[in-house]
Write an enzyme that holds these catalytic residues in place. Structure first.
Site, PDB file in Angstrom:
ATOM      1  N   THR A   1       0.699  -1.126   0.062  1.00 53.80           N
ATOM      2  CA  THR A   1       0.011   0.130   0.003  1.00 53.80           C
ATOM      3  C   THR A   1       0.667   1.296   0.271  1.00 53.80           C
ATOM      4  O   THR A   1       2.080   1.304   0.466  1.00 53.80           O
ATOM      5  CB  THR A   1      -0.947  -0.093   1.307  1.00 53.80           C
ATOM      6  OG1 THR A   1      -0.043   0.181   2.406  1.00 53.80           O
ATOM      7  CG2 THR A   1      -1.822  -1.437   1.315  1.00 53.80           C
ATOM      8  N   GLY A   2       0.328   2.340  -0.445  1.00 58.84           N
ATOM      9  CA  GLY A   2       1.197   3.447  -0.672  1.00 58.84           C
ATOM     10  C   GLY A   2       2.574   3.266  -1.235  1.00 58.84           C
ATOM     11  O   GLY A   2       3.424   3.784  -0.799  1.00 58.84           O
ATOM     12  N   SER A   3       2.406   2.702  -2.616  1.00 60.23           N
ATOM     13  CA  SER A   3       3.479   2.233  -3.163  1.00 60.23           C
ATOM     14  C   SER A   3       4.017   3.167  -4.297  1.00 60.23           C
ATOM     15  O   SER A   3       4.823   2.635  -5.134  1.00 60.23           O
ATOM     16  CB  SER A   3       3.596   0.734  -3.508  1.00 60.23           C
ATOM     17  OG  SER A   3       2.511   0.449  -4.163  1.00 60.23           O
ATOM     18  N   THR A   4       3.374   4.280  -4.612  1.00 64.07           N
ATOM     19  CA  THR A   4       3.826   4.851  -5.893  1.00 64.07           C
ATOM     20  C   THR A   4       5.062   5.937  -5.775  1.00 64.07           C
ATOM     21  O   THR A   4       5.938   6.239  -6.559  1.00 64.07           O
ATOM     22  CB  THR A   4       3.020   6.100  -6.118  1.00 64.07           C
ATOM     23  OG1 THR A   4       2.459   7.012  -5.193  1.00 64.07           O
ATOM     24  CG2 THR A   4       1.336   5.400  -6.553  1.00 64.07           C
TER      25      THR A   4
ATOM     26  N   GLY B   1       8.788   6.587  -2.423  1.00 64.31           N
ATOM     27  CA  GLY B   1       9.380   6.588  -1.261  1.00 64.31           C
ATOM     28  C   GLY B   1       9.324   5.044  -0.680  1.00 64.31           C
ATOM     29  O   GLY B   1       9.866   4.074  -1.764  1.00 64.31           O
ATOM     30  N   ILE B   2       9.278   4.701   0.572  1.00 63.66           N
ATOM     31  CA  ILE B   2       9.601   3.505   1.167  1.00 63.66           C
ATOM     32  C   ILE B   2       8.823   2.521   0.383  1.00 63.66           C
ATOM     33  O   ILE B   2       9.127   1.329   0.005  1.00 63.66           O
ATOM     34  CB  ILE B   2       9.444   3.314   2.538  1.00 63.66           C
ATOM     35  CG1 ILE B   2      10.632   3.985   3.117  1.00 63.66           C
ATOM     36  CG2 ILE B   2       9.494   1.906   3.041  1.00 63.66           C
ATOM     37  CD1 ILE B   2      10.211   4.429   4.626  1.00 63.66           C
TER      38      ILE B   2
ATOM     39  N   SER C   1       7.256   3.144  12.697  1.00 66.28           N
ATOM     40  CA  SER C   1       8.183   4.208  12.774  1.00 66.28           C
ATOM     41  C   SER C   1       8.931   4.339  14.037  1.00 66.28           C
ATOM     42  O   SER C   1       8.280   3.528  14.968  1.00 66.28           O
ATOM     43  CB  SER C   1       7.690   5.531  12.712  1.00 66.28           C
ATOM     44  OG  SER C   1       8.609   6.614  13.024  1.00 66.28           O
TER      45      SER C   1
ATOM     46  N   TYR D   1       1.053  11.576  15.244  1.00 65.95           N
ATOM     47  CA  TYR D   1       1.665  10.473  14.187  1.00 65.95           C
ATOM     48  C   TYR D   1       2.450   9.578  15.078  1.00 65.95           C
ATOM     49  O   TYR D   1       2.169   8.220  14.885  1.00 65.95           O
ATOM     50  CB  TYR D   1       2.820  11.243  13.634  1.00 65.95           C
ATOM     51  CG  TYR D   1       3.673  10.557  12.763  1.00 65.95           C
ATOM     52  CD1 TYR D   1       3.193   9.722  11.541  1.00 65.95           C
ATOM     53  CD2 TYR D   1       4.986  10.054  13.117  1.00 65.95           C
ATOM     54  CE1 TYR D   1       3.729   9.212  10.720  1.00 65.95           C
ATOM     55  CE2 TYR D   1       5.785   9.288  12.172  1.00 65.95           C
ATOM     56  CZ  TYR D   1       5.170   8.804  11.029  1.00 65.95           C
ATOM     57  OH  TYR D   1       5.972   7.893  10.205  1.00 65.95           O
TER      58      TYR D   1
END
Length: 265
Positions: A13-16, A18-19, A142, A155
């Site tokens: 997920t969120g793989s467009t 960065g990490i 994190s 966060y």
């Protein structure tokens, strides 16, 4: 060491960028087919092109869904009902003084950072346990889950919650070949880092370079690395945890934080 993931289907997920992008690329290079997720179809297509440039034989599938709510998660699981590997990487990051953070910001942080992983893990882990004899789930938490930052408590709270969700989910996997773990990055130089630092630098009347250096002299002085990690350095650990070689690692919180957290356990 068996790092071959040929025949496995991985969702990051969120793989467009960065990490997340570095992880999807690494998994593709290990032979996995990858599902690339982002909110916009154009950014997903661009990420897939980058993955195929790094791994020409890779099979990558587009999943343009906003996972910050139940509708997007339901749409994704309907399109891809079963995976072998789930990496819950999606997350948002927003500095703010505690007394200035309103209720909606707390709710949004929890929905995106925590509930996206809860919803997807609830769906995919159940199917791993019901239908398969092998699977991997990884939560990208994190160091802020342990070393809670005073400049973005909400966060840190969301990242700490991920650790408990991951450990609780791991308890469902006893006596199987399925694992659930967390990886805790430290400060990482992703694409948005200069943008975030530029905004802060302008408000503080200083420069990006000055703020970047102060990250390790003021905000995170305990860092042993004394620099930002690259997305690939963090992704290396995530990809290992997704591999067959990590079979004895389960219910763990593994740090790629550069030594910021001083507790050795």
């Amino acid at each position: 060491m068996n790092l071959d993931l040929t025949g496995k289907l991985a969702l990051v997920t969120g793989s467009t960028r960065g990490i997340g992008l570095a992880t999807a690329t690494g998994l593709a290079q290990m032979g996995a087919e990858v599902i690339v997720n982002g909110r916009e179809a154009a950014s997903v297509a661009n990420a897939i092109a980058k993955i195929k440039q790094a791994a020409p034989a890779a099979k990558a599938y587009a999943a343009a869904f906003d996972l910050g709510g139940p509708e997007g998660c339901a749409g994704l699981t309907a399109q891809f009902p079963q995976v072998d590997i789930l990496v819950n990487n999606l997350g948002i990051y927003e500095p703010g003084a505690f007394f200035d953070i309103e209720d909606d910001a707390w709710t949004r942080m929890f929905e995106v950072n925590v509930m996206s992983g809860v919803r997807l893990t609830r769906h995919y882990l159940k199917r791993m346990l019901d239908h398969k004899d092998w699977g991997r789930v990884v939560f990208v938490s994190s160091e802020s889950a342990i070393f809670v930052p005073k400049e973005m408590i909400h966060y840190g709270f969301s990242k700490a919650a991920q650790l408990y969700v991951a450990r609780g989910a791991a308890e469902q996997t006893k006596a199987t070949n399925i694992t659930v773990n967390s990886v805790l990055p430290g400060p990482t130089w992703v694409e948005m880092a200069p943008v975030r630092l530029a905004a802060r630098a302008e408000s503080m009347g200083t420069t990006i370079d000055d703020l970047a250096a102060r990250t390790f002299t003021e905000r995170r002085p305990a860092s042993l690395l004394q620099r930002y990690a690259t997305p690939e350095e963090v992704a290396n650990l995530i990809c290992y945890v997704c591999s067959k070689a990590s079979s004895a690692t389960n219910g763990a919180a593994l740090r790629a934080d550069g030594g910021i957290v001083t507790n050795p356990f």
